[in-house]
Design a protein around this motif. Structure first.
Motif: not given
Length: 256
Positions: A55-56, A59-60, A63, A88, A187-188, A190-191, A194-195
């Motif tokens: 996921k990290v 996400m990059c 982005a 999100l 992106l939303s 995944n972020f 990921g968090v």
């Protein structure tokens, strides 16, 4: 079970190169996890670390692709913000819930959904770059974005395809514009997921950051080709990824 301090050094450049390939595929049509997740499992990482670390890096890469599509004028960040927020919050809820619920039912249903996505992409005359009359308003699409975001956090495979196809079919967007907005929504989601994984300590950070460099490089190349060649590149790759992902999930289901 792999330990972040005992991973063979050769795995870092190998997985970084793999991340570059998945970043390119993700930027064009989504579905890079079809390549990345098996690679991480083969490397010996435990499944929960595979999901968090992937996921990290994803996400990059997403982005970078999002920024490139936005710079190309393929979506409005302001107009897409409500959908991104829905994705999100949906993904955060999905990532929290997946730790408590068996996903076996989803593993059976998802291949059927992905096959439907592939068939729709092949058969629909509206999967080009021309906009069509929307069936849902932007506000009406918010629950759809939230539901796909929830799925992305809960299970994941094919979320990009679901975003793209639903934006074409329900919002009437041309395929390239739909792919651009998909990156923002992806992106939303995944972020958020990921968090959640990071808070749970499920990320191997050194490996994730190395892979993120590869994902960003791949996403730069993929988004460049997608914005230049549009639907004639995105459509066949979207079909290919959907069918490949369907086959993999069906195979995984029947092999336990």
């Amino acid at each position: 079970m792999a330990d972040p301090f005992t991973l063979p050094l050769w795995l870092y450049p190998a997985l970084t190169g793999t991340a570059a390939l998945t970043g390119m595929v993700d930027a064009i049509a989504g579905g890079g996890g079809l390549i990345m997740l098996p690679a991480l499992l083969y490397a010996g990482l435990p499944p929960h670390m595979v999901l968090g670390t992937n996921k990290v890096q994803s996400m990059c890469g997403t982005a970078m692709a999002t920024w490139r599509y936005w710079r190309a004028g393929l979506f409005s960040a302001r107009a897409g913000l409500p959908l991104a927020l829905a994705a999100l919050f949906g993904a955060a809820g999905g990532a929290l819930l997946v730790q408590r619920i068996d996903a076996a039912v989803l593993r059976l249903v998802v291949p059927l959904l992905l096959m439907a996505v592939a068939l729709y992409t092949v058969l629909s005359p509206r999967m080009g770059d021309e906009d069509a009359h929307p069936k849902l308003s932007a506000r009406g699409y918010v629950p759809v974005a939230g539901s796909i975001g929830f799925y992305d956090g809960f299970f994941g495979p094919g979320a990009g395809q679901f975003y793209s196809v639903s934006l074409v079919g329900l919002r009437g967007l041309g395929l390239t514009r739909a792919t651009g907005l998909t990156k923002l929504l992806n992106l939303s989601s995944n972020f958020a997921s990921g968090v959640v994984f990071a808070i749970g300590g499920q990320v191997l950070w050194l490996l994730a950051l190395c892979m993120a460099l590869g994902a960003v490089a791949g996403a730069t190349v993929g988004s460049h080709f997608a914005t230049r060649h549009g639907a004639r590149l995105i459509r066949p790759l979207l079909v290919t990824v959907s069918l490949a992902l369907t086959g993999k999930l069906v195979w995984s289901w029947f092999t336990g």
